[in-house]
Design an enzyme around this catalytic site. Sequence first.
Site, PDB file in Angstrom:
ATOM      1  N   GLY A 257       0.830  -1.203   0.000  1.00 32.27           N
ATOM      2  CA  GLY A 257       0.000   0.000   0.000  1.00 32.27           C
ATOM      3  C   GLY A 257       0.860   1.247   0.000  1.00 32.27           C
ATOM      4  N   SER A 258       0.340   2.300   0.616  1.00 34.50           N
ATOM      5  CA  SER A 258       1.039   3.582   0.599  1.00 34.50           C
ATOM      6  C   SER A 258       2.234   3.561   1.565  1.00 34.50           C
ATOM      7  CB  SER A 258       0.086   4.691   1.024  1.00 34.50           C
ATOM      8  OG  SER A 258      -0.245   4.519   2.385  1.00 34.50           O
ATOM      9  N   ARG A 260       2.779   5.799   3.704  1.00 33.22           N
ATOM     10  CA  ARG A 260       2.246   6.205   5.011  1.00 33.22           C
ATOM     11  C   ARG A 260       1.755   4.968   5.786  1.00 33.22           C
ATOM     12  NH1 ARG A 260      -2.606   7.985   6.963  1.00 33.22           N
ATOM     13  NH2 ARG A 260      -3.588   7.394   5.026  1.00 33.22           N
ATOM     14  N   GLY A 262       2.705   1.895   5.276  1.00 33.38           N
ATOM     15  CA  GLY A 262       3.855   1.044   5.565  1.00 33.38           C
ATOM     16  C   GLY A 262       4.652   1.521   6.773  1.00 33.38           C
ATOM     17  N   GLU A 279       5.791  -3.484   0.745  1.00 30.71           N
ATOM     18  CA  GLU A 279       5.849  -3.181  -0.690  1.00 30.71           C
ATOM     19  C   GLU A 279       4.973  -1.955  -0.893  1.00 30.71           C
ATOM     20  OE1 GLU A 279       5.264  -2.570  -4.098  1.00 30.71           O
ATOM     21  OE2 GLU A 279       3.944  -4.305  -4.217  1.00 30.71           O
ATOM     22  N   CYS A 313       1.950  -0.052  -8.706  1.00 36.11           N
ATOM     23  CA  CYS A 313       3.081   0.518  -7.984  1.00 36.11           C
ATOM     24  C   CYS A 313       4.297   0.572  -8.893  1.00 36.11           C
ATOM     25  CB  CYS A 313       3.364  -0.270  -6.715  1.00 36.11           C
ATOM     26  SG  CYS A 313       3.591  -1.991  -7.034  1.00 36.11           S
TER      27      CYS A 313
END
Length: 522
Positions: A257-258, A260, A262, A279, A313
């Site tokens: 995900g983002s 933020r 992570g 990731e 991504c």
Amino acid sequence: MPEPCDLLYTRGMNEAAVDILQSLGLQAGATLAGAWGAAGPLATTGATLASRSPTDGALLANVQEATVAEYDQVVADAQAAFAKWRTVPAPVRGGIVREMADEFRKHKAALGRIVTLEVGKIVAEGEGEIQEIIDIADFAVGLSRQLYGKTMHSERPNHRMYEQWQPLGVVGVISAFNFPAAVWAWNALVAAVCGDAIVWKPSRKAPLTAIACHQIAHRVLAKHGHAGLFGLVIGGDSDVGERMLADRRLPLISATGSTRMGRRAAEVVGQRLGRTLLELGGNNAVIVLDDADVDLAVRAILFGAVGTAGQRCTSIRRVIVQRGIAEVLTQRLVAAWQQVRIGDPLDAGTMMGPLIDEGSAVAVRTAIATAQATGAELLCGGTAVPGRGPTFMTPALLRSPRNLPLLREEVFGPMTHIVTVDSLDDAIALQNDSAHGLSSSIFTRDLRAAERFLSAVGSDCGIANVNIGTSGAEIGGAFGGEKDTGGGREAGSDSWKQYMRRQTSTINWSNELPLAQGIVFG
Ligand code: UN1
């Protein structure tokens, strides 16, 4: 009261997809359980979540989300299943994953269409996503006979040293909307052959895809007496998500995900000294040198930037072009961008569907405006699509100065910068001047330039390609990147080691007790 569900028979959903939905108990007006444990769907008590098609807002399903108590039940079921599964020989575990691969092969078209309906990928990409599940399943089957440890020569006489890899436990998987099925499978199927259990928290923007995929795996596991090994929990980030991060029953959290999200995962999981596998997106660049094959570069850049509406991504965000070829490449890209067929992702011939939601489209448009206000020139795109709703936009191409602040940020959508540079080293420096470090590529016919790009002074990304784009990685390699991308590696190569614990053993088969480092004691 939730609205009745529209099963979308008329919108291209084929019979197999309807069968899948019906096997889930999804009928007009039905509400799906957002948690699955050993007994299948749980009687969830959380809020109702509507899954809507980003294409036209049609209601695809209502899902009743899980509460923290229901999450706890799913984890308890996974723990119980793990206790048994870890004793099953790895190749036998692989045999069960092979049966899952057979099921996914059978339902590939249907599941692909569910992906298309729910997240707006074109049919080829929706099916590609299910193919990625099949590929990683096949990989995991082979892997189940190759969980190799090393043996070492001991410094002590008549001693033997070796390491072996043991199952880790229940792995928490958090996935994003843009790969709502494949990323789960990268984790779940590799972890399964490693002897682990899984609890999956999918994106709340793609709950139907998650339920459809999960129940296929669940059926196979249940048939073999391992129901509950894969758990599913659809719920909120602040309650279920936070509980999951802090949950000591989950030795590993694999999160996509983002940045933020992570960072939050790393913080909470790190606090309890758990493991993370992160990731977190990228700000991927393609370098095009003067001697590049322009036809190849244009095709690759178009797919990498516009495919999946720029919501991978691995999507291409920056094109770094050498001055001698900049004008030609720019013209070719503008022409290609203007020919992109945008429309219903279910229609054959559509190249780009909608963005996931209106908020995403607004964010991309805002970024385009910011870029323009700070020195970038909009060459084409960034506009509404006639006859389509607010989730649609034409892909934007900008000519940007190399000091544009926005060049260093990931904008998650169809927005691509072209930046001109003078030399290869200049290009590499600019490509590395980003907080993220996921994917990169170079187009050149010069072997020396390509090798320099791939060397220690070249790209700092987890993926570095030559004469192909930055996206569309095969599952056989380790997937992931550096810096704000999070450092994790998923899918192929030796990524499996993260799902196991390493145990080093020394065996003394002598009648003496020599100590290491030559120590004499007593
Ligand atoms: C992602 O966008 O999170 O390499 C994953 C690719 C795909 C995976 C993307 N195989 O583009």
